[in-house]
Design an enzyme around this catalytic site. Structure first.
Site, PDB file in Angstrom:
ATOM      1  N   TYR A 214      -9.723 -17.883  -0.661  1.00  0.00           N
ATOM      2  CA  TYR A 214      -9.008 -17.875   0.630  1.00  0.00           C
ATOM      3  C   TYR A 214      -8.971 -19.239   1.321  1.00  0.00           C
ATOM      4  O   TYR A 214      -8.931 -19.307   2.546  1.00  0.00           O
ATOM      5  CB  TYR A 214      -9.629 -16.814   1.568  1.00  0.00           C
ATOM      6  N   HIS A 345       0.530   5.416  -9.178  1.00  0.00           N
ATOM      7  CA  HIS A 345       0.293   4.574  -7.999  1.00  0.00           C
ATOM      8  C   HIS A 345       1.333   3.440  -7.968  1.00  0.00           C
ATOM      9  O   HIS A 345       1.524   2.725  -8.945  1.00  0.00           O
ATOM     10  CB  HIS A 345      -1.125   4.001  -7.998  1.00  0.00           C
ATOM     11  N   ALA A 346       1.993   3.279  -6.813  1.00  0.00           N
ATOM     12  CA  ALA A 346       3.118   2.349  -6.718  1.00  0.00           C
ATOM     13  C   ALA A 346       2.720   0.899  -6.982  1.00  0.00           C
ATOM     14  O   ALA A 346       1.637   0.464  -6.600  1.00  0.00           O
ATOM     15  CB  ALA A 346       3.738   2.457  -5.323  1.00  0.00           C
ATOM     16  N   HIS A 375       7.541  -1.620   1.093  1.00  0.00           N
ATOM     17  CA  HIS A 375       6.331  -2.377   0.742  1.00  0.00           C
ATOM     18  C   HIS A 375       6.480  -3.028  -0.642  1.00  0.00           C
ATOM     19  O   HIS A 375       6.280  -4.236  -0.804  1.00  0.00           O
ATOM     20  CB  HIS A 375       5.123  -1.437   0.769  1.00  0.00           C
ATOM     21  N   GLU A 376       6.850  -2.231  -1.629  1.00  0.00           N
ATOM     22  CA  GLU A 376       6.951  -2.752  -3.001  1.00  0.00           C
ATOM     23  C   GLU A 376       8.049  -3.809  -3.112  1.00  0.00           C
ATOM     24  O   GLU A 376       7.896  -4.828  -3.786  1.00  0.00           O
ATOM     25  CB  GLU A 376       7.201  -1.617  -3.999  1.00  0.00           C
ATOM     26  N   HIS A 379       6.989  -7.206  -2.231  1.00  0.00           N
ATOM     27  CA  HIS A 379       6.357  -7.938  -3.342  1.00  0.00           C
ATOM     28  C   HIS A 379       7.436  -8.590  -4.212  1.00  0.00           C
ATOM     29  O   HIS A 379       7.340  -9.754  -4.592  1.00  0.00           O
ATOM     30  CB  HIS A 379       5.545  -6.987  -4.219  1.00  0.00           C
ATOM     31  N   GLU A 404       0.765  -8.433   0.537  1.00  0.00           N
ATOM     32  CA  GLU A 404       0.790  -7.020   0.930  1.00  0.00           C
ATOM     33  C   GLU A 404       1.467  -6.794   2.276  1.00  0.00           C
ATOM     34  O   GLU A 404       1.786  -5.663   2.624  1.00  0.00           O
ATOM     35  CB  GLU A 404      -0.642  -6.469   0.988  1.00  0.00           C
ATOM     36  N   HIS A 506      -7.673   1.756  -6.674  1.00  0.00           N
ATOM     37  CA  HIS A 506      -8.040   0.342  -6.799  1.00  0.00           C
ATOM     38  C   HIS A 506      -9.433   0.103  -7.382  1.00  0.00           C
ATOM     39  O   HIS A 506      -9.748  -1.012  -7.762  1.00  0.00           O
ATOM     40  CB  HIS A 506      -7.895  -0.350  -5.440  1.00  0.00           C
ATOM     41  N   ARG A 515      -7.261  -7.406   0.765  1.00  0.00           N
ATOM     42  CA  ARG A 515      -5.857  -7.789   0.970  1.00  0.00           C
ATOM     43  C   ARG A 515      -5.130  -6.843   1.933  1.00  0.00           C
ATOM     44  O   ARG A 515      -4.302  -7.258   2.724  1.00  0.00           O
ATOM     45  CB  ARG A 515      -5.131  -7.823  -0.372  1.00  0.00           C
ATOM     46  N   TYR A 516      -5.436  -5.536   1.851  1.00  0.00           N
ATOM     47  CA  TYR A 516      -4.727  -4.576   2.716  1.00  0.00           C
ATOM     48  C   TYR A 516      -5.240  -4.642   4.141  1.00  0.00           C
ATOM     49  O   TYR A 516      -4.499  -4.359   5.080  1.00  0.00           O
ATOM     50  CB  TYR A 516      -4.853  -3.153   2.158  1.00  0.00           C
TER      51      TYR A 516
HETATM   52  O1  X8Z Z   1      -1.867   0.168  -3.085  1.00  0.00           O
HETATM   53  C1  X8Z Z   1      -1.006   0.032  -2.240  1.00  0.00           C
HETATM   54  C2  X8Z Z   1       0.429  -0.258  -2.655  1.00  0.00           C
HETATM   55  C3  X8Z Z   1       0.519  -1.011  -3.924  1.00  0.00           C
HETATM   56  S1  X8Z Z   1       0.174  -2.683  -3.753  1.00  0.00           S
HETATM   57  C4  X8Z Z   1       1.169   1.032  -2.842  1.00  0.00           C
HETATM   58  N1  X8Z Z   1      -1.311   0.181  -0.937  1.00  0.00           N
HETATM   59  C5  X8Z Z   1      -2.658   0.510  -0.494  1.00  0.00           C
HETATM   60  C6  X8Z Z   1      -3.050   1.907  -0.907  1.00  0.00           C
HETATM   61  O2  X8Z Z   1      -2.186   2.695  -1.286  1.00  0.00           O
HETATM   62  O3  X8Z Z   1      -4.226   2.231  -0.851  1.00  0.00           O
HETATM   63  C7  X8Z Z   1      -0.390   0.035   0.181  1.00  0.00           C
HETATM   64  C8  X8Z Z   1      -1.167   0.471   1.388  1.00  0.00           C
HETATM   65  C9  X8Z Z   1      -2.615   0.384   1.005  1.00  0.00           C
HETATM   66 ZN    ZN Z   2       1.238  -3.806  -2.395  1.00  0.00          ZN
END
Ligand code: X8Z
Ligand code: ZN
Length: 607
Positions: A214, A345-346, A375-376, A379, A404, A506, A515-516
């Protein structure tokens, strides 16, 4: 002559990479030779990400025993390559006379590593095999509803709409037990391996490596996250207090008590990370209610997932971004295939580091996925904007929180007025000014509720990596943190053999999560700056910068920088500030905070 000899040695070592992974790195060179090494390593990194990306894509869109074995081997190769480069970079950094550019690239070579595998023979392969296995377990995971199996994307959606506390409890427990539990041993071993690798690279543990990415001292970075959390925590406590009272009204004391923690399965989301799906349960009575749900609007207008993505693209086009390439539409996975297992998962991809942009989702026609599409795509537009950078190391977000935050910033612009503009809502349905509380509450349920969650996931991992949380305490520590930060409890006592962290994408996917947390505050900083640029006068949450080319140009300037400059430079370019802070978020929600405090008067808030 000397430099010719060293050039030959360099060339030979690069050709052999990563076969040379277990060999000592190159001896120090002069600055000119070091530059050649950096250039060549950069090119190899570029090629390696394309190769590994293709394998990963094939695996995630078709999980079989064979693709799992392929991705395990491929990730072992990529992780080995990155460790090899990091080791070489540490040596090169000692060469006198390097340009600032080259020094920056060397730092990135050492810190842009998520899974630092050890160089011990077989270790990278072992890590790869275990990781592919648990990622597969997650992708293929099922819970149950009324005793019947239900897959990951269906159970996520059902947690949003189901209001039967027994069924919610069944889904929550079955998902956490069947997905999380079987991963525990693999995960514990992966932590050992990854820490060994981090130590070889000179970091105390993997968490310290993650925090070093960072542009600032890693300890100062940890302190920054704490500072931001303290800025937003009072609002979270108010939101928790209000929501708890509403859940108590709806379900009664036997399900949700008036005091203490909230039952995690009642919040409309498997992880209690975004509560917007229970807006109907907590909406202000009568006049304050916004009276619409985006999912219902989409359904009423007959939107399908592709049309939802087209609408997202339309937002970016309105700012002046070029349309998505034809290949995006041909190659993306927009809905869940019927005939095979996939990772639902997106995610967003740029397979060739140029313009082979894709998303991979199992889209449902609902409000959550409409936001996720924006969101996607954020990216994807970021990836395209920085693909012109001269180094693969610069083809990243200014920091991972920036990456993000972009799409989420767009999604904040999905205001009632915007919905009218794109024909999703009739003008007569636009909520009047007296419904601002409802609008803000709907946003806070998603955005503010996520703050403690997005902090705790890595606080837990930092503890796991630094050894303060041992495998036998994985579950207990997770539950303690869920209570401490979120004020949530599971719907039933969790056994020591449970592994609830594994029930979140994750963790098995090994994607850092801070990151979120950063993105949650950054998106309000970006949004506020964009609305200022657009000359917006009214209440901030009513601002949409849809169609504003000046905002688009300014945004593009920041996105194109990628990671070529330290993140405060990128932040300053767009917002005028060099500080990541929760203050913009708090300003946005200020009227709501007042209202919540009034509603909660006389209650013992907190848990
Ligand atoms: O994982 C994600 C995205 C993909 S980068 C869908 N997000 C986190 C989650 O789902 O836990 C977006 C919001 C937080
Ligand atoms: Zn994302």
């Amino acid at each position: 002559m000397k430099s010719l000899v060293s050039l030959a040695a360099l060339a030979a070592s690069l050709v052999a990479m990563p076969a040379l992974a277990h060999q000592p790195p190159l001896p120090e060179q002069d600055a000119a030779s070091a530059e050649i090494w950096i250039k060549a390593a950069d090119q190899r990194y570029f090629d390696e990400t394309v190769r590994a990306g293709r394998v990963q894509w094939v695996y995630e869109t078709n999980i079989t025993d064979d693709t799992e074995a392929l991705v395990a081997a491929s990730n072992a190769q990529q992780n080995t390559f990155m460790v090899w480069t990091a080791t070489g970079a540490a040596r090169m950094a000692k060469v006198p006379g390097l340009s600032a550019e080259n020094q920056r690239k060397l730092v990135m070579m050492r810190t842009q590593i998520t899974s630092p595998v050890p160089t011990t023979p077989g270790a990278a392969e072992e890590f790869g095999t275990r990781q592919a296995r648990i990622q597969g377990l997650y992708g293929k995971g099922h819970g149950t509803l009324r005793g019947q199996p239900i897959n990951g994307s269906d159970i996520e959606a059902a947690m949003g709409t189901n209001r039967n506390p027994e069924e919610l409890k069944e889904m929550w427990l079955s998902w956490h037990d069947s997905v999380g539990k079987p991963m525990k041993a693999d995960y514990a071993r992966m932590v050992e391996l990854s820490n060994e690798g981090a130590r070889e690279l000179g970091f105390a543990d993997t968490g310290a490596l993650w925090r070093s990415n960072y542009d600032m001292d890693p300890a100062a970075f940890a302190a920054l996250t704490e500072k931001i959390w303290n800025e937003v925590k009072p609002l979270y406590v108010q939101l928790h207090c209000y929501t708890r009272a509403k859940l108590n009204e709806k379900y009664g004391d036997a399900v949700q008590k008036k005091t203490g923690a909230i039952r995690a399965d009642l919040l409309g989301n498997m992880w209690g990370q975004a509560w917007g799906n229970i807006y109907d349960v907590v909406a202000p009575k009568g006049a304050g209610d916004i009276g619409y749900d985006i999912g219902d609007l989409l359904t009423a207008k007959g939107y399908d997932p592709v049309k939802m993505v087209r609408t997202g693209e339309g937002f970016y086009s309105s700012l002046g971004f070029a349309p998505l390439p034809e290949t995006f539409w041909a190659r993306s996975q927009i809905t869940k295939p019927r005939d095979r297992e996939v990772v639902c998962h997106a995610s967003a991809w740029d397979i060739d580091n140029k313009d082979d942009l894709r998303i991979k989702m199992c889209t449902k026609v609902n409000s959550d996925d409409f936001v996720t599409i924006h969101h996607e795509l954020g990216h994807n537009y970021y990836q395209r904007a920085y693909s012109q950078q001269p180094s693969r190391y610069y083809m990243e977000g200014a920091n991972d929180g920036f990456h993000e935050a972009i799409g989420d910033t767009m999604a904040l612009s999905i205001t009632p007025e915007y919905l009218v503009q794109i024909g999703l809502m009739g003008r007569d349905k636009v909520p009047s000014a007296d419904k601002d509380t409802g609008l803000l509450l709907r946003q806070a349920l998603d955005k503010m509720a996520a703050m403690p969650w997005t902090l705790l996931v890595d606080r837990w991992r930092w503890g796991v990596f630094d050894g303060s949380i041992k495998p036998e305490n994985y579950e207990a520590a997770w539950n303690q943190m869920r209570l401490k930060y979120q004020g949530l409890v599971p719907p039933a006592e969790r056994g020591a053999d449970a592994f609830d962290p594994g029930a979140k994408f994750h963790i098995p996917a090994v994607v850092p999560y801070t990151r979120y947390f950063l993105a949650r505050v950054l998106q309000f900083q970006f949004y506020e700056a964009a609305c200022k640029e657009a000359g917006w006068q009214g209440p901030l949450h009513r601002c949409s910068f849809y169609g504003n080319k000046a905002v688009g140009a300014k945004l593009n300037a920041m996105l194109s920088m990628g990671a070529s400059k330290p993140w405060p430079d990128a932040l300053e370019a767009f917002t005028g500030s060099r500080e990541m802070s929760g203050k913009a978020m708090i300003r946005y929600f200020a009227p709501l905070q007042k209202w919540l405090e009034a509603q909660n008067k006389g209650q013992a808030c907190g848990w």
